[in-house]
Design an enzyme around this catalytic site. Structure first.
Site, short mmCIF file in Angstrom:
data_model
loop_
_atom_site.label_atom_id
_atom_site.label_comp_id
_atom_site.label_asym_id
_atom_site.label_seq_id
_atom_site.Cartn_x
_atom_site.Cartn_y
_atom_site.Cartn_z
N CYS A 190 -39.32 74.09 9.30
CA CYS A 190 -40.56 74.89 9.31
C CYS A 190 -40.36 76.30 8.76
O CYS A 190 -41.33 77.00 8.48
CB CYS A 190 -41.12 74.96 10.71
SG CYS A 190 -41.34 73.34 11.43
N HIS A 216 -45.56 80.77 11.52
CA HIS A 216 -45.51 79.31 11.53
C HIS A 216 -46.45 78.82 12.63
O HIS A 216 -46.45 79.33 13.74
CB HIS A 216 -44.07 78.85 11.80
CG HIS A 216 -43.97 77.38 12.02
ND1 HIS A 216 -44.63 76.47 11.23
CD2 HIS A 216 -43.32 76.65 12.97
CE1 HIS A 216 -44.38 75.26 11.67
NE2 HIS A 216 -43.59 75.33 12.73
N ASN A 255 -49.23 71.28 13.50
CA ASN A 255 -47.99 71.84 12.95
C ASN A 255 -47.63 71.06 11.68
O ASN A 255 -47.24 69.90 11.77
CB ASN A 255 -46.89 71.72 14.01
CG ASN A 255 -45.54 72.23 13.52
OD1 ASN A 255 -45.35 72.46 12.33
ND2 ASN A 255 -44.61 72.38 14.44
N1 ACO Z 1 -50.71 65.54 27.55
C1 ACO Z 1 -50.74 65.73 28.88
N2 ACO Z 1 -49.68 66.12 29.60
C2 ACO Z 1 -48.54 66.35 28.91
C3 ACO Z 1 -48.44 66.18 27.52
C4 ACO Z 1 -49.59 65.76 26.83
N3 ACO Z 1 -49.59 65.59 25.50
N4 ACO Z 1 -47.18 66.50 27.14
C5 ACO Z 1 -46.51 66.85 28.24
N5 ACO Z 1 -47.33 66.74 29.33
C6 ACO Z 1 -47.02 67.02 30.74
C7 ACO Z 1 -45.55 66.91 31.04
O1 ACO Z 1 -45.20 65.59 31.35
C8 ACO Z 1 -45.42 67.83 32.23
O2 ACO Z 1 -45.85 67.15 33.37
P1 ACO Z 1 -45.11 67.38 34.81
O3 ACO Z 1 -45.35 68.83 35.12
O4 ACO Z 1 -45.81 66.42 35.70
O5 ACO Z 1 -43.67 67.06 34.54
C9 ACO Z 1 -46.43 68.94 31.94
O6 ACO Z 1 -47.37 68.37 31.00
C10 ACO Z 1 -45.82 70.18 31.37
O7 ACO Z 1 -44.89 69.79 30.35
P2 ACO Z 1 -44.14 70.84 29.44
O8 ACO Z 1 -43.23 70.12 28.51
O9 ACO Z 1 -43.58 71.93 30.31
O10 ACO Z 1 -45.40 71.43 28.63
P3 ACO Z 1 -45.43 72.73 27.78
O11 ACO Z 1 -46.42 73.67 28.31
O12 ACO Z 1 -44.04 73.24 27.46
O13 ACO Z 1 -46.04 72.17 26.42
C11 ACO Z 1 -45.30 71.60 24.22
C12 ACO Z 1 -45.35 71.19 25.70
C13 ACO Z 1 -46.72 71.72 23.72
C14 ACO Z 1 -44.54 70.54 23.45
C15 ACO Z 1 -44.58 72.98 24.12
O14 ACO Z 1 -43.37 72.94 24.83
C16 ACO Z 1 -44.32 73.38 22.71
O15 ACO Z 1 -45.23 73.63 21.94
N6 ACO Z 1 -43.04 73.57 22.34
C17 ACO Z 1 -42.67 73.99 21.03
C18 ACO Z 1 -42.69 72.82 20.11
C19 ACO Z 1 -42.58 73.24 18.67
O16 ACO Z 1 -42.95 74.31 18.30
N7 ACO Z 1 -42.05 72.32 17.88
C20 ACO Z 1 -42.00 72.47 16.48
C21 ACO Z 1 -41.08 73.55 15.99
S1 ACO Z 1 -41.18 73.75 14.31
C22 ACO Z 1 -40.34 72.50 13.45
O17 ACO Z 1 -39.23 72.66 13.03
C23 ACO Z 1 -41.02 71.21 13.19
#
Ligand code: ACO
Length: 310
Positions: free
Chosen positions: A112, A235, A265
Site C-alpha cells: 500500500c 492511504h 482499501n
Molecule cells: N463484523 C462484525 N464483527 C467483527 C468483524 C466484522 N467484519 N470483524 C471482527 N469482528 C469482531 C471480532 O470478532 C471481535 O469480536 P470479540 O470482541 O467478540 O472478539 C470484535 O469485532 C472486535 O475485533 P477487532 O479485531 O478488535 O476489531 P477492530 O476494531 O480492530 O477492527 C479491523 C478490525 C477493521 C480489521 C481493524 O483492526 C483494522 O482496520 N486494522 C487495520 C487493517 C489494515 O489497515 N489493513 C491493510 C493495511 S494496508 C496493506 O498493505 C494492504
C-alpha cells in the site's frame, strides 16, 4: 545535476471497475453488518472484478490526457502493485504496450505504500535527467480475498490512480521519508495461490506509529509545520487509522482527503485515487501543501510533502 531541476505533477487520473459490492451485500453471506463495517472502518462499498493491468492502463491514459501528453512523451512508467496478473512480466509491460510508451517500464511492490515510493523515485529519476515519468498505483485485491473471512473481506477493493511527473525548475517534492520493518512481514501477507492473511489489530497499531514518525520526518525534511499542510492524502485503510494519525500529527481531520467510503482499501491504488478525486473536484489549488502518506504490508511506509503547482 541541475540543483533547480525538479518534478511537478502535470496530470492525474483514476479508474474503478463498474461492479460495486455494498456492505449490505457482504452481510448476506458473512456474520457482519453494514453498521459494524461503517463504524469500524468508514467503508460503505467497494468496487470489485477489476484487472490490475486494465485499471492501470485506464488511470494512466487519463493522467496522460490531463497532462496533454501521449505515451511517446513518457521516459518511464512505474506501476506500483502487488497484484499483477502474471508473475512475469509485470503489469507495467501491459501498460507500456497499451499506451504505446516510448521509455522504460517496471513494477514496484511495496504494497500500500508503493505509489508514494514510486512518486519519490520518479522525482529522483527526473532530477537525474528524465523529462516525464508516469507513476501508477493499481491493485485488484478481490481475487486474493477470502470472501468467507469477515476480518479481511470487508476491507479490500479494486482500483487505480495515476500521475504524470514532469520536469520543471521549481521542485514540488519538498521533503520525503521512506522506511520498512521486514520483521513485521508476518502480520499482513499473501502466499502464492492463497488469500490475504492479516493481524488487523497489529497492523492498525504499527500503521499509526509508522505514519506518525514518517510523516513527521518528511515535514521536517521539507521544513514545514503540520499546521501548514493544506491536504493530507493518506492511504485509505481505515477511517479510524486516519483519524488517529491526524490527532497525533496535529492535523485537522477535515484536511484528510477520504475516498474509502466508496472504494474500501485499494492498496497501491488508494493514495492516487484520493489525490485525483481532490484535484478533479477542485479542492486542491496551486500553492497548496500536500502530505501524502502510505503504509502497508512489509511493513513498509513512505511519506511525501508536495507543493501543488499550476
Ligand atoms: N463484523 C462484525 N464483527 C467483527 C468483524 C466484522 N467484519 N470483524 C471482527 N469482528 C469482531 C471480532 O470478532 C471481535 O469480536 P470479540 O470482541 O467478540 O472478539 C470484535 O469485532 C472486535 O475485533 P477487532 O479485531 O478488535 O476489531 P477492530 O476494531 O480492530 O477492527 C479491523 C478490525 C477493521 C480489521 C481493524 O483492526 C483494522 O482496520 N486494522 C487495520 C487493517 C489494515 O489497515 N489493513 C491493510 C493495511 S494496508 C496493506 O498493505 C494492504
Amino acid at each position: 545535476m541541475n540543483p533547480l531541476r525538479g518534478a511537478r505533477i502535470s496530470g492525474t487520473g483514476s479508474d474503478l471497475p463498474d461492479k460495486i459490492l455494498s456492505n449490505a451485500e457482504l452481510a448476506e453471506t458473512l456474520d457482519t453488518s453494514d453498521a459494524w463495517i461503517r463504524e469500524r472502518t468508514g467503508i460503505e462499498r467497494r468496487h470489485v472484478g477489476g484487472s490490475t493491468a486494465t485499471m492501470a492502463t485506464n488511470a494512466g491514459r487519463r493522467a496522460l490526457d490531463a497532462a496533454g501528453l501521449t505515451g511517446v512523451d513518457i521516459d518511464l512508467v512505474i506501476v506500483a502493485t502487488t497484484s499483477a496478473e502474471q508473475m512475469m512480466p509485470g503489469a507495467a509491460a501491459v501498460v507500456h504496450a497499451e499506451l504505446e510508451i516510448r521509455g522504460g517500464a517496471h513494477d514496484l511492490n511495496a504494497a500500500c505504500s508503493g505509489f508514494v515510493y514510486g512518486l519519490i523515485e520518479a522525482d529522483s529519476m527526473i532530477v537525474a535527467g528524465l523529462d516525464h515519468v508516469l507513476v501508477i498505483g493499481s491493485d485488484a485485491l478481490s481475487p486474493w480475498t477470502d470472501w468467507t473471512d469477515r476480518s479481511t473481506a470487508i476491507l479490500f477493493g479494486d482500483g487505480a490512480g495515476a500521475v504524470v511527473m514532469s520536469a520543471c525548475d521549481e521542485p514540488s517534492l519538498l521533503g520525503w521519508d521512506i522506511g520498512a520493518d521486514g520483521t513485521a512481514r508476518h502480520i499482513l501477507f499473501t502466499d502464492h495461490n492463497d488469500t490475504i492473511k492479516m493481524d488487523g489489530r497489529e497492523v492498525f497499531r504499527k500503521a499509526v506509529r509508522a505514519v506518525m514518525e514518517s510523516a513527521g520526518a518528511a515535514m521536517d525534511n521539507a521544513g514545514v509545520e503540520p499546521e501548514e499542510i493544506t491536504w493530507l492524502i493518506p492511504h485509505q485503510a481505515n477511517t479510524r487509522i486516519v483519524d488517529s494519525i491526524c490527532e497525533k500529527l496535529g492535523i485537522d481531520t477535515d484536511k484528510a482527503v477520504m475516498v474509502i467510503a466508496e472504494t474500501g482499501n485499494t492498496s497501491a491504488g488508494s493514495v492516487p485515487l484520493a489525490l485525483h478525486a481532490a484535484v478533479d473536484d477542485g479542492r486542491i489549488k496551486p500553492g497548496d501543501l500536500l502530505l501524502l502518506a502510505g503504509f502497508g504490508s512489509g511493513m513498509s511506509w513512505a511519506s511525501a510533502v508536495v507543493r501543488w503547482q499550476e
